[in-house]
Motif scaffolding. Structure first.
Motif, PDB file in Angstrom:
ATOM      1  N   THR A  17      -4.063  13.041   9.091  1.00 17.22           N
ATOM      2  CA  THR A  17      -5.161  13.094  10.041  1.00 17.22           C
ATOM      3  C   THR A  17      -5.556  11.673  10.436  1.00 17.22           C
ATOM      4  OG1 THR A  17      -7.414  13.868  10.432  1.00 17.22           O
ATOM      5  CG2 THR A  17      -6.918  13.146   8.209  1.00 17.22           C
ATOM      6  N   GLY A  18      -6.194  11.553  11.552  1.00 16.90           N
ATOM      7  CA  GLY A  18      -6.761  10.278  11.966  1.00 16.90           C
ATOM      8  C   GLY A  18      -8.250  10.229  11.714  1.00 16.90           C
ATOM      9  N   ASP A  19      -8.789  11.263  11.125  1.00 13.41           N
ATOM     10  CA  ASP A  19     -10.225  11.365  10.870  1.00 13.41           C
ATOM     11  C   ASP A  19     -10.574  10.562   9.617  1.00 13.41           C
ATOM     12  OD1 ASP A  19     -12.844  12.051  10.321  1.00 13.41           O
ATOM     13  OD2 ASP A  19     -12.546  14.196  10.697  1.00 13.41           O
ATOM     14  N   ILE A  20     -11.122   9.377   9.818  1.00 20.09           N
ATOM     15  CA  ILE A  20     -11.425   8.476   8.716  1.00 20.09           C
ATOM     16  C   ILE A  20     -12.416   9.100   7.743  1.00 20.09           C
ATOM     17  CG2 ILE A  20     -12.377   6.209   8.124  1.00 20.09           C
ATOM     18  CD1 ILE A  20     -11.354   5.317  10.956  1.00 20.09           C
ATOM     19  N   GLU A  21     -13.374   9.837   8.250  1.00 23.13           N
ATOM     20  CA  GLU A  21     -14.359  10.478   7.371  1.00 23.13           C
ATOM     21  C   GLU A  21     -13.706  11.528   6.470  1.00 23.13           C
ATOM     22  OE1 GLU A  21     -17.727  11.885   9.597  1.00 23.13           O
ATOM     23  OE2 GLU A  21     -18.114   9.892  10.414  1.00 23.13           O
ATOM     24  N   ALA A  22     -12.757  12.275   7.007  1.00 24.16           N
ATOM     25  CA  ALA A  22     -12.056  13.280   6.195  1.00 24.16           C
ATOM     26  C   ALA A  22     -11.229  12.607   5.109  1.00 24.16           C
ATOM     27  CB  ALA A  22     -11.169  14.154   7.077  1.00 24.16           C
ATOM     28  N   ILE A  23     -10.611  11.486   5.451  1.00 24.74           N
ATOM     29  CA  ILE A  23      -9.828  10.747   4.457  1.00 24.74           C
ATOM     30  C   ILE A  23     -10.753  10.249   3.349  1.00 24.74           C
ATOM     31  CG2 ILE A  23      -8.453   8.658   4.066  1.00 24.74           C
ATOM     32  CD1 ILE A  23      -7.304   9.097   6.924  1.00 24.74           C
ATOM     33  N   ALA A  24     -11.894   9.700   3.725  1.00 21.50           N
ATOM     34  CA  ALA A  24     -12.846   9.207   2.725  1.00 21.50           C
ATOM     35  C   ALA A  24     -13.363  10.348   1.847  1.00 21.50           C
ATOM     36  CB  ALA A  24     -14.005   8.500   3.414  1.00 21.50           C
ATOM     37  N   LYS A  25     -13.617  11.488   2.451  1.00 21.45           N
ATOM     38  CA  LYS A  25     -14.165  12.624   1.711  1.00 21.45           C
ATOM     39  C   LYS A  25     -13.167  13.180   0.694  1.00 21.45           C
ATOM     40  CE  LYS A  25     -15.882  17.323   2.318  1.00 21.45           C
ATOM     41  NZ  LYS A  25     -16.079  18.418   3.258  1.00 21.45           N
ATOM     42  N   HIS A  26     -11.915  13.335   1.107  1.00 20.89           N
ATOM     43  CA  HIS A  26     -10.927  14.003   0.258  1.00 20.89           C
ATOM     44  C   HIS A  26     -10.106  13.046  -0.603  1.00 20.89           C
ATOM     45  CE1 HIS A  26     -11.938  17.844   1.949  1.00 20.89           C
ATOM     46  NE2 HIS A  26     -11.807  17.337   3.159  1.00 20.89           N
ATOM     47  N   ARG A  27     -10.205  11.758  -0.313  1.00 21.30           N
ATOM     48  CA  ARG A  27      -9.554  10.722  -1.097  1.00 21.30           C
ATOM     49  C   ARG A  27      -8.095  11.024  -1.442  1.00 21.30           C
ATOM     50  NH1 ARG A  27     -12.506   6.804  -2.596  1.00 21.30           N
ATOM     51  NH2 ARG A  27     -11.411   6.418  -4.532  1.00 21.30           N
ATOM     52  N   LEU A  38      -3.577   8.741  15.343  1.00 23.58           N
ATOM     53  CA  LEU A  38      -4.494   7.654  15.674  1.00 23.58           C
ATOM     54  C   LEU A  38      -5.043   7.838  17.088  1.00 23.58           C
ATOM     55  CD1 LEU A  38      -2.564   4.658  14.112  1.00 23.58           C
ATOM     56  CD2 LEU A  38      -4.463   5.942  13.138  1.00 23.58           C
ATOM     57  N   PHE A  39      -4.189   8.273  17.998  1.00 22.22           N
ATOM     58  CA  PHE A  39      -4.644   8.539  19.368  1.00 22.22           C
ATOM     59  C   PHE A  39      -5.710   9.631  19.364  1.00 22.22           C
ATOM     60  CE2 PHE A  39      -4.323  10.957  23.334  1.00 22.22           C
ATOM     61  CZ  PHE A  39      -4.658   9.965  24.238  1.00 22.22           C
ATOM     62  N   HIS A  40      -5.473  10.696  18.615  1.00 21.80           N
ATOM     63  CA  HIS A  40      -6.440  11.789  18.521  1.00 21.80           C
ATOM     64  C   HIS A  40      -7.767  11.286  17.956  1.00 21.80           C
ATOM     65  CE1 HIS A  40      -8.072  15.792  17.997  1.00 21.80           C
ATOM     66  NE2 HIS A  40      -8.324  15.494  16.737  1.00 21.80           N
ATOM     67  N   ALA A  41      -7.702  10.473  16.915  1.00 24.67           N
ATOM     68  CA  ALA A  41      -8.924   9.928  16.316  1.00 24.67           C
ATOM     69  C   ALA A  41      -9.668   9.047  17.307  1.00 24.67           C
ATOM     70  CB  ALA A  41      -8.586   9.137  15.059  1.00 24.67           C
ATOM     71  N   ALA A  42      -8.932   8.306  18.112  1.00 26.90           N
ATOM     72  CA  ALA A  42      -9.563   7.429  19.105  1.00 26.90           C
ATOM     73  C   ALA A  42     -10.322   8.229  20.160  1.00 26.90           C
ATOM     74  CB  ALA A  42      -8.509   6.547  19.763  1.00 26.90           C
ATOM     75  N   GLN A  43      -9.995   9.490  20.332  1.00 24.33           N
ATOM     76  CA  GLN A  43     -10.676  10.348  21.298  1.00 24.33           C
ATOM     77  C   GLN A  43     -11.965  10.942  20.733  1.00 24.33           C
ATOM     78  OE1 GLN A  43      -9.185  10.360  24.379  1.00 24.33           O
ATOM     79  NE2 GLN A  43      -7.775   9.014  23.299  1.00 24.33           N
ATOM     80  N   MET A  44     -12.158  10.840  19.413  1.00 22.79           N
ATOM     81  CA  MET A  44     -13.328  11.434  18.764  1.00 22.79           C
ATOM     82  C   MET A  44     -14.562  10.552  18.996  1.00 22.79           C
ATOM     83  SD  MET A  44     -11.464  12.511  15.199  1.00 22.79           S
ATOM     84  CE  MET A  44     -12.841  13.439  14.532  1.00 22.79           C
ATOM     85  N   PRO A  45     -15.672  11.150  19.397  1.00 22.73           N
ATOM     86  CA  PRO A  45     -16.894  10.369  19.635  1.00 22.73           C
ATOM     87  C   PRO A  45     -17.324   9.530  18.425  1.00 22.73           C
ATOM     88  CG  PRO A  45     -17.172  12.603  20.431  1.00 22.73           C
ATOM     89  CD  PRO A  45     -15.866  12.570  19.692  1.00 22.73           C
ATOM     90  N   TYR A  47     -15.608   7.765  16.506  1.00 25.24           N
ATOM     91  CA  TYR A  47     -14.887   6.501  16.398  1.00 25.24           C
ATOM     92  C   TYR A  47     -14.846   5.716  17.697  1.00 25.24           C
ATOM     93  CZ  TYR A  47     -13.577   8.934  12.196  1.00 25.24           C
ATOM     94  OH  TYR A  47     -13.632   9.628  11.026  1.00 25.24           O
ATOM     95  N   ARG A  48     -15.622   6.141  18.673  1.00 22.27           N
ATOM     96  CA  ARG A  48     -15.642   5.460  19.971  1.00 22.27           C
ATOM     97  C   ARG A  48     -15.984   3.975  19.829  1.00 22.27           C
ATOM     98  NH1 ARG A  48     -13.119   5.324  24.467  1.00 22.27           N
ATOM     99  NH2 ARG A  48     -14.290   4.141  25.978  1.00 22.27           N
ATOM    100  N   HIS A  49     -16.920   3.671  18.930  1.00 22.02           N
ATOM    101  CA  HIS A  49     -17.322   2.271  18.750  1.00 22.02           C
ATOM    102  C   HIS A  49     -16.154   1.407  18.264  1.00 22.02           C
ATOM    103  CE1 HIS A  49     -17.733   3.748  14.625  1.00 22.02           C
ATOM    104  NE2 HIS A  49     -17.704   2.491  14.236  1.00 22.02           N
ATOM    105  N   LEU A  50     -15.255   1.973  17.474  1.00 22.89           N
ATOM    106  CA  LEU A  50     -14.091   1.220  17.005  1.00 22.89           C
ATOM    107  C   LEU A  50     -13.137   0.913  18.146  1.00 22.89           C
ATOM    108  CD1 LEU A  50     -13.376   3.128  13.673  1.00 22.89           C
ATOM    109  CD2 LEU A  50     -14.493   0.904  13.951  1.00 22.89           C
ATOM    110  N   VAL A  51     -12.954   1.885  19.038  1.00 21.08           N
ATOM    111  CA  VAL A  51     -12.083   1.682  20.203  1.00 21.08           C
ATOM    112  C   VAL A  51     -12.678   0.599  21.102  1.00 21.08           C
ATOM    113  CG1 VAL A  51     -11.109   2.755  22.267  1.00 21.08           C
ATOM    114  CG2 VAL A  51     -11.185   4.035  20.115  1.00 21.08           C
TER     115      VAL A  51
END
Length: 60
Positions: A17-27, A38-45, A47-51
Motif C-alpha cells: 500500500t502507499g497509505d503511510i498511516e496504514a503502514i504505521a498502524k500495522h507495522r 505511490l501514485f495512488h497515495a499521492a492522490q489521497m487528501p 498526503y496532499r501536503h507531501l506532494v
C-alpha cells in the motif's frame, strides 16, 4: 492476539500500500515500492501536503 499478530509468527508481513498511516498502524516487516501504489497515495487528501512540498523542492 489478532490474526495479523499470529500471521507475523510464521511469515514476513509486507505492506502492499502507499497509505503511510496504514503502514504505521500495522507495522509490517517490509513494504513494496511499487510506483502505482505511490501514485495512488499521492492522490489521497491526507498526503496532499507531501506532494506540494516535493513539488516546491523540485521547482527550486
Amino acid at each position: 492476539m489478532t490474526l495479523l499478530d499470529s500471521l507475523k509468527k510464521y511469515t514476513i508481513v509486507v505492506a502492499d500500500t502507499g497509505d503511510i498511516e496504514a503502514i504505521a498502524k500495522h507495522r509490517p516487516q517490509n513494504a513494496t515500492t511499487n510506483p502505482s501504489l505511490l501514485f495512488h497515495a499521492a492522490q489521497m487528501p491526507t498526503y496532499r501536503h507531501l506532494v506540494e512540498e516535493a513539488s516546491k523542492e523540485i521547482s527550486r
